[in-house]
Design a protein around this motif. Structure first.
Motif, PDB file in Angstrom:
ATOM      1  N   UNK A   1     -16.997  19.608 -10.020  1.00 34.05           N
ATOM      2  CA  UNK A   1     -18.095  18.965  -9.336  1.00 34.05           C
ATOM      3  C   UNK A   1     -18.790  19.965  -8.386  1.00 34.05           C
ATOM      4  N   UNK A   2     -20.374  19.954  -8.542  1.00 38.34           N
ATOM      5  CA  UNK A   2     -20.841  21.085  -7.677  1.00 38.34           C
ATOM      6  C   UNK A   2     -20.509  20.659  -6.177  1.00 38.34           C
ATOM      7  N   UNK A   3     -20.901  21.806  -5.232  1.00 38.78           N
ATOM      8  CA  UNK A   3     -20.867  21.711  -3.845  1.00 38.78           C
ATOM      9  C   UNK A   3     -21.737  20.488  -3.228  1.00 38.78           C
ATOM     10  N   UNK A   4     -22.936  20.291  -3.713  1.00 34.51           N
ATOM     11  CA  UNK A   4     -23.719  19.144  -3.387  1.00 34.51           C
ATOM     12  C   UNK A   4     -23.068  18.083  -3.494  1.00 34.51           C
ATOM     13  N   UNK A   5     -22.471  17.688  -4.722  1.00 35.54           N
ATOM     14  CA  UNK A   5     -21.821  16.413  -5.165  1.00 35.54           C
ATOM     15  C   UNK A   5     -20.671  16.162  -4.105  1.00 35.54           C
ATOM     16  N   UNK A   6     -19.958  17.218  -4.139  1.00 35.98           N
ATOM     17  CA  UNK A   6     -18.696  16.965  -2.911  1.00 35.98           C
ATOM     18  C   UNK A   6     -19.178  16.742  -1.580  1.00 35.98           C
ATOM     19  N   UNK A   7     -20.345  17.384  -1.110  1.00 42.71           N
ATOM     20  CA  UNK A   7     -20.862  16.987   0.341  1.00 42.71           C
ATOM     21  C   UNK A   7     -21.431  15.490   0.364  1.00 42.71           C
ATOM     22  N   UNK A   8     -22.024  15.118  -0.783  1.00 48.38           N
ATOM     23  CA  UNK A   8     -22.615  13.833  -0.737  1.00 48.38           C
ATOM     24  C   UNK A   8     -21.829  12.695  -0.989  1.00 48.38           C
ATOM     25  N   UNK A   9     -20.500  13.099  -1.313  1.00 50.44           N
ATOM     26  CA  UNK A   9     -19.274  12.177  -1.711  1.00 50.44           C
ATOM     27  C   UNK A   9     -17.976  12.363  -1.045  1.00 50.44           C
ATOM     28  N   UNK A  10     -18.044  12.993   0.173  1.00 48.76           N
ATOM     29  CA  UNK A  10     -17.065  13.462   0.705  1.00 48.76           C
ATOM     30  C   UNK A  10     -16.201  12.304   1.682  1.00 48.76           C
ATOM     31  N   UNK A  11     -17.282  11.432   1.877  1.00 47.14           N
ATOM     32  CA  UNK A  11     -16.702  10.302   2.789  1.00 47.14           C
ATOM     33  C   UNK A  11     -17.009  10.580   4.277  1.00 47.14           C
ATOM     34  N   UNK A  12     -17.719  11.655   4.618  1.00 42.92           N
ATOM     35  CA  UNK A  12     -18.158  12.064   5.910  1.00 42.92           C
ATOM     36  C   UNK A  12     -19.170  10.991   6.498  1.00 42.92           C
ATOM     37  N   UNK A  24     -26.166  21.034   7.160  1.00 41.11           N
ATOM     38  CA  UNK A  24     -26.166  22.260   7.818  1.00 41.11           C
ATOM     39  C   UNK A  24     -25.810  23.384   6.635  1.00 41.11           C
ATOM     40  N   UNK A  25     -24.662  23.343   6.222  1.00 38.65           N
ATOM     41  CA  UNK A  25     -23.951  24.208   5.293  1.00 38.65           C
ATOM     42  C   UNK A  25     -24.887  24.047   3.892  1.00 38.65           C
ATOM     43  N   UNK A  26     -25.051  22.751   3.484  1.00 38.87           N
ATOM     44  CA  UNK A  26     -26.058  22.598   2.457  1.00 38.87           C
ATOM     45  C   UNK A  26     -27.313  23.511   2.341  1.00 38.87           C
ATOM     46  N   UNK A  27     -27.871  23.170   3.623  1.00 35.48           N
ATOM     47  CA  UNK A  27     -29.183  24.003   3.889  1.00 35.48           C
ATOM     48  C   UNK A  27     -29.086  25.438   3.914  1.00 35.48           C
ATOM     49  N   UNK A  28     -27.985  26.144   4.263  1.00 36.18           N
ATOM     50  CA  UNK A  28     -27.704  27.543   4.147  1.00 36.18           C
ATOM     51  C   UNK A  28     -27.445  27.763   2.817  1.00 36.18           C
ATOM     52  N   UNK A  29     -27.074  26.936   1.974  1.00 39.60           N
ATOM     53  CA  UNK A  29     -26.628  27.424   0.476  1.00 39.60           C
ATOM     54  C   UNK A  29     -27.993  27.189  -0.238  1.00 39.60           C
ATOM     55  N   UNK A  30     -29.130  26.581   0.022  1.00 41.48           N
ATOM     56  CA  UNK A  30     -30.278  26.009  -0.423  1.00 41.48           C
ATOM     57  C   UNK A  30     -30.065  24.932  -1.039  1.00 41.48           C
ATOM     58  N   UNK A  31     -29.151  23.900  -0.952  1.00 35.47           N
ATOM     59  CA  UNK A  31     -28.809  22.688  -1.906  1.00 35.47           C
ATOM     60  C   UNK A  31     -29.340  21.465  -1.022  1.00 35.47           C
ATOM     61  N   UNK A  32     -29.959  21.583  -0.203  1.00 32.80           N
ATOM     62  CA  UNK A  32     -30.235  20.209   0.550  1.00 32.80           C
ATOM     63  C   UNK A  32     -31.657  19.877   0.305  1.00 32.80           C
ATOM     64  N   UNK A  33     -31.660  18.468   0.102  1.00 31.74           N
ATOM     65  CA  UNK A  33     -33.097  17.856  -0.366  1.00 31.74           C
ATOM     66  C   UNK A  33     -34.000  17.842   0.566  1.00 31.74           C
ATOM     67  N   UNK A  34     -35.316  18.114   0.317  1.00 32.37           N
ATOM     68  CA  UNK A  34     -36.455  18.540   1.074  1.00 32.37           C
ATOM     69  C   UNK A  34     -36.392  17.316   2.606  1.00 32.37           C
ATOM     70  N   UNK A  56     -23.612  29.991  13.812  1.00 36.56           N
ATOM     71  CA  UNK A  56     -22.223  30.395  13.437  1.00 36.56           C
ATOM     72  C   UNK A  56     -22.109  30.176  11.988  1.00 36.56           C
ATOM     73  N   UNK A  57     -22.700  29.604  11.138  1.00 30.57           N
ATOM     74  CA  UNK A  57     -22.677  29.618   9.661  1.00 30.57           C
ATOM     75  C   UNK A  57     -23.098  30.857   9.059  1.00 30.57           C
ATOM     76  N   UNK A  58     -24.367  31.186   9.693  1.00 26.05           N
ATOM     77  CA  UNK A  58     -25.265  32.356   9.130  1.00 26.05           C
ATOM     78  C   UNK A  58     -24.524  33.614   9.682  1.00 26.05           C
ATOM     79  N   UNK A  59     -23.766  33.579  10.850  1.00 30.23           N
ATOM     80  CA  UNK A  59     -22.836  34.827  11.041  1.00 30.23           C
ATOM     81  C   UNK A  59     -21.716  34.601  10.147  1.00 30.23           C
ATOM     82  N   UNK A  60     -20.989  33.787   9.805  1.00 32.52           N
ATOM     83  CA  UNK A  60     -19.755  33.761   8.853  1.00 32.52           C
ATOM     84  C   UNK A  60     -20.645  34.316   7.596  1.00 32.52           C
ATOM     85  N   UNK A  61     -21.589  33.849   7.063  1.00 31.56           N
ATOM     86  CA  UNK A  61     -22.008  34.364   5.725  1.00 31.56           C
ATOM     87  C   UNK A  61     -22.451  35.842   5.802  1.00 31.56           C
TER      88      UNK A  61
END
Length: 75
Positions: A1-12, A24-34, A56-61
């Motif tokens: 499954x894609x990272x987007x699917x995992x994020x959307x269905x992770x129960x968070x 925020x992580x999905x946005x950084x990965x370019x996977x967040x809907x508009x 912090x996410x940008x620094x890690x990347x």
């Protein structure tokens, strides 16, 4: 499954802070809907924690992508 699917269905959905971090992580990965991008960007204006997480996410990347930084840390 894609990272987007995992994020959307992770129960968070029951943990707003975790859901925001995942968005925020999905946005950084370019996977967040508009629609979510607009909401997240408007939150930055008033939510210092979101801004701190984004930085912090940008620094890690940056560290993960930078050979000089990864060699320095591995030494």
């Amino acid at each position: 499954a894609s990272d987007v699917y995992k994020r959307q269905h992770s129960g968070s959905g029951s943990d707003p802070a975790r859901a925001r971090s995942e968005e925020l992580s999905a946005l950084l990965d370019g996977e967040l809907q508009s629609v979510a991008v607009e909401r997240i960007c408007s939150e930055w204006r008033t939510d210092a924690h979101s801004r701190d997480t984004w930085h912090a996410y940008n620094l890690i990347g940056d560290v993960l992508r930078c050979e000089d930084l990864s060699r320095t840390c591995a030494s």
